[in-house]
Write an enzyme that holds these catalytic residues in place. Sequence first.
Site, PDB file in Angstrom:
ATOM      1  N   LYS A 129      16.068  -2.170  -1.310  1.00  2.95           N
ATOM      2  CA  LYS A 129      15.586  -1.784   0.151  1.00  2.95           C
ATOM      3  C   LYS A 129      16.451  -2.118   1.126  1.00  2.95           C
ATOM      4  CE  LYS A 129      11.127  -2.805   2.304  1.00  2.95           C
ATOM      5  NZ  LYS A 129      10.054  -3.849   2.432  1.00  2.95           N
TER       6      LYS A 129
ATOM      7  N   GLU B 204      -6.811  -6.712  -0.320  1.00  5.03           N
ATOM      8  CA  GLU B 204      -7.494  -7.403   0.698  1.00  5.03           C
ATOM      9  C   GLU B 204      -9.005  -7.694   0.233  1.00  5.03           C
ATOM     10  OE1 GLU B 204      -4.525  -4.941   2.596  1.00  5.03           O
ATOM     11  OE2 GLU B 204      -5.846  -4.497   1.110  1.00  5.03           O
TER      12      GLU B 204
ATOM     13  N   ARG C 287     -11.274  -2.197   4.042  1.00  5.28           N
ATOM     14  CA  ARG C 287     -10.807  -1.963   2.667  1.00  5.28           C
ATOM     15  C   ARG C 287     -11.710  -3.138   1.969  1.00  5.28           C
ATOM     16  NH1 ARG C 287      -4.884  -0.756   1.021  1.00  5.28           N
ATOM     17  NH2 ARG C 287      -5.793   0.727  -0.430  1.00  5.28           N
TER      18      ARG C 287
END
Length: 638
Positions: free
Chosen positions: A270, A356, A384
């Site tokens: 990254k 979640e 969600r």
Amino acid sequence: MRAEPCHLHVFLIATSEPRGRAAIVLADIRSPRDLKDLTPEQLARVSSEIRSFLVHSVSRTGGHLGPNLGVVELTLALHRVFDSPHDRILWDTGHQAYVHKLVTGRRDFSRLRAKDGLSGYPSRAESEHDVIENSHASTALSYADGLARAFHVRGVTDRAVVAVVGDGALTGGMAWEALNNIAAAKDRPVIIVINDNGRSYAPTVGALAQHLAVLRETGHDGLPRPSVFEGLGLHYIGPVDGHDIGATESALRAARDVGAPVVVHCLTKKGRGYRHAEDDTRDHFHGIGAIDAATGQAVGSGSSRTWTSVFAEEMVRIGASRPDVVVLTAAMLAPAGLDLFAGAHPDRVFDVGVAEQHAATCAAGLAAGGLHPVVAIYATFLNRAFDQVLMDVSLHRAGVTFVLDRAGVTGDDGPSHNGMWDMSLLQCVPGLRLAAPRDAVQLAAQLQEALSVSDAPTVVRFPKGRVGPEIAALERVGGLDVLARTVPARDGHDVLLVSVGAMARTCVDVADGLAVHGVGATVVDPRWVKPIDEALPRLSERHDLVVTVEDNVRAGGVGAAIAQALHDAGVAVPCLNFGIPADFLSAGGRDEVLKEIRLTPTALEREILRRLADRSRPDTATGTQPTGDALAASSIAS
């Protein structure tokens, strides 16, 4: 079932093109076809220019810088091996698709994530190369399974389905539901490219992260290790250096030729190529605002506190006095404001990954075990976990507090990130209590109040961005804070303005504007918008019109609940509800979006005056005054 390993190729990055060969630059790449015949040296040059472009552009506009710097070579390899849009390339989450946008002809990043500019995620309105525009993680594999099934049913055999999914997204349960189905169908090839950089917003957590770390060692010592993917019956190729275009292409071609579901495990870094992002240990460069590209420091940020920082500071204070309070995050420790708490109380922080649903039910278990969990997520991601909030938390009367950041209009991240559904979804959850603080003082106070509830779920929601000045209450009526009161002119109308959360300043400004026209107004903040305070219907009876203003969809929102409460109490005062239309809002600054949907003081004042004028005007057909029900009905239709 391990496919033949691919040999790693190392390309020498040339500083100049060989004599006699035209130099290829990024400006020459107008479609993926332009990548097909490039030499290794040309690809290296294009990769370098893409990184320079991204740093230069995103540092000015803000956006997802780190993830895109990490997928430059992987994206080029994908578009050289596959023929988009004939072959379908799906990007999970989508914040890693800037390079994809560049090589598919989208060059104007000057208004990235702004009104009328490029979306920060894949967008079907922008390009035929964008298949899905999901920016919620862990969904691409399900899309891919569906596409592969459709091709199979239709007898299509010449189109590849490729899903690029991060290791962080693989911590989400939906990804494994899809893998369970993909692996079972040997005649429906899906190519799953794992972009493994060891992070989502933060370091990837859990047993999967540990397993991927073991697999990464194969690339260092050459010793094969069995993968969980092979255990499911998938072919596995890797690990492959995702920054080596030759090696990545070889792996992708091998995967394409397998003719069955296959995983290509690519290792990337990254922030690759930008020192400040590579050295970032707290993922500040995952998503940035405007920065100084030379130093990596934020610019123009000012000194005002954000809603998130207010929450973060208050949680540290609460943690010091409440040893029973623990916090959960879904792979977003710092963005959700929990990093300060983690520094002070590391043993009371649980990062469950992009999960979640699990976070909500795990919190119910923590509550059953005698703790008070705080689940801190973005408002858009609560969608969600609705079933878990309803059936696993509320049904069990569990003392769990959900803190919803980025509630209401968030703006620049586009339609998927507006936190505009939470108050409508939560209205139907029995026993749940919902707070919408108007300022930093109320956020701290209502968070404390929420944590005092042990026999029901509580929710505290606040918007994105900087918190404004305190709006002090003139008095409290029942549980309502009275924020402003103006006196109507003789024979003038008197309006009750019910402001929800961060719309308080807007409503106070509306009251001032109405006063100029002789209309009196009382502005109240309910503070807790579920359940509706019993003082509100009584107060409404003293006014000619009740107006609710919320930063949430109007359908089934707080305004609708207040209108129902007035009806149930036998209060005949008409109720006019303002909120967000039930639509997907285009990207833009928060103020731009609010102006577009007419949630500004000027627009609200004008509409209230128009409705009052209509109410005062005799009906042209009957010569009678419109009834309260007629006014209420017209507000619903608007």
